[in-house]
Write an enzyme that holds these catalytic residues in place. Structure first.
Site, PDB file in Angstrom:
ATOM      1  N   ASP A 126     -49.171  10.881  12.689  1.00 56.84           N
ATOM      2  CA  ASP A 126     -49.899   9.603  12.719  1.00 56.84           C
ATOM      3  C   ASP A 126     -50.514   9.402  14.097  1.00 56.84           C
ATOM      4  OD1 ASP A 126     -48.905   9.184  10.187  1.00 56.84           O
ATOM      5  OD2 ASP A 126     -47.231   7.949  10.889  1.00 56.84           O
TER       6      ASP A 126
HETATM    7  N1  URA Z   1     -43.385  10.632   9.687  1.00 56.39           N
HETATM    8  C1  URA Z   1     -44.137   9.537  10.000  1.00 56.39           C
HETATM    9  O1  URA Z   1     -43.874   8.446   9.523  1.00 56.39           O
HETATM   10  N2  URA Z   1     -45.180   9.709  10.845  1.00 56.39           N
HETATM   11  C2  URA Z   1     -45.502  10.894  11.417  1.00 56.39           C
HETATM   12  O2  URA Z   1     -46.451  10.969  12.203  1.00 56.39           O
HETATM   13  C3  URA Z   1     -44.701  12.000  11.094  1.00 56.39           C
HETATM   14  C4  URA Z   1     -43.656  11.845  10.234  1.00 56.39           C
END
Ligand code: URA
Length: 244
Positions: free
Chosen positions: A113
């Site tokens: 993310d």
């Molecule tokens: N899980 C999440 O919620 N976000 C990420 O970036 C990676 C794993």
């Protein structure tokens, strides 16, 4: 100086540079004629000079490169960068890499993310990308999760037993979940589902405040790789990533 060889594992300098992402063959030809290239320590201004690819090193405008059939690298992703070539709100992680790698169309393996930091693998080897990202191989990933509220034993047990996420058929469990401090846990996941850590933590009535990926397979994010920095994967790194 360069010999005209007729071996299979050789290419002209013009083709070598172009294949490595330094531009069209015409552009590479111009750079060579302009004396901007050295090969194995010597200036070469002949675009048609042929070189063996094995252990070939060259400089382009003073910057040193090694010939690589495929690229394998790791990046320490900063927050507020998107893992996409076409970004919406933030700069792309690909802007942190040298341009020739982007021209080679490297892809990140498993997106993080925009507000997640940490270890991300990048390659232009389709088979490697598939092996590292396919659910079939269940490559474990470890996340350092800072939660809004202290994490209780019950919450850890819940994560280990499995939590039901919306749109999933069955509960999903972490492979391991270890408390590091009151609000920080290390969570190992075998899958890479959309927002998985954040959704799992929300499902135990807590909330992710900060998320960092610290390990993929046996490969740890090196302490000396600073945020925004990248490095080539070494032979040892590749072994640590090899799927059993
Ligand atoms: N899980 C999440 O919620 N976000 C990420 O970036 C990676 C794993």
């Amino acid at each position: 100086m360069a010999k005209k060889l007729d071996l299979k594992n050789t290419l002209t300098l013009e083709k070598i540079l172009s294949k490595q992402g330094f531009g069209t063959r015409k552009l590479c030809r111009i750079m060579i004629i302009n004396e901007e290239i050295t090969v194995n320590g010597e200036l070469c201004d002949d675009p048609d000079a042929t070189f063996e690819l094995e252990k070939l090193s060259f400089t382009v405008k003073g910057e040193r490169w090694e010939y690589r059939e495929k690229s394998y690298l790791m990046l320490h992703k900063p927050s507020d960068y998107e893992c996409s070539h076409k970004t919406q709100h933030h700069p792309t992680i690909y802007s942190l890499l040298p341009h020739p790698l982007v021209v080679r169309d490297v892809q990140c393996i498993g997106r993080l993310d925009e507000d997640t930091t940490g270890l991300i693998l990048i390659s232009d080897d389709g088979q490697f990308i598939h092996r590292m990202s396919s659910p079939k191989y269940k490559v474990p990933k470890i996340y350092e999760v800072t939660c809004k509220h202290p994490v209780s034993d019950e919450q850890i047990l819940h994560i280990l037993k499995g939590v039901q996420l919306i749109d999933e058929d069955a509960p999903i469990a972490a492979l391991s979940c270890e408390r590091i401090s009151e609000n920080v846990i290390h969570m190992t996941l075998a899958e890479g589902k959309y927002h998985q850590v954040k959704r799992m933590v929300a499902a135990i009535s807590n909330r992710v405040e900060a998320l960092k990926r610290i390990q993929i397979g046996e490969l740890k994010l090196p302490d000396d790789l600073k945020v925004r920095e990248w490095k080539w994967l070494s032979e040892v790194d590749m072994l640590l990533l090899s799927v059993k």
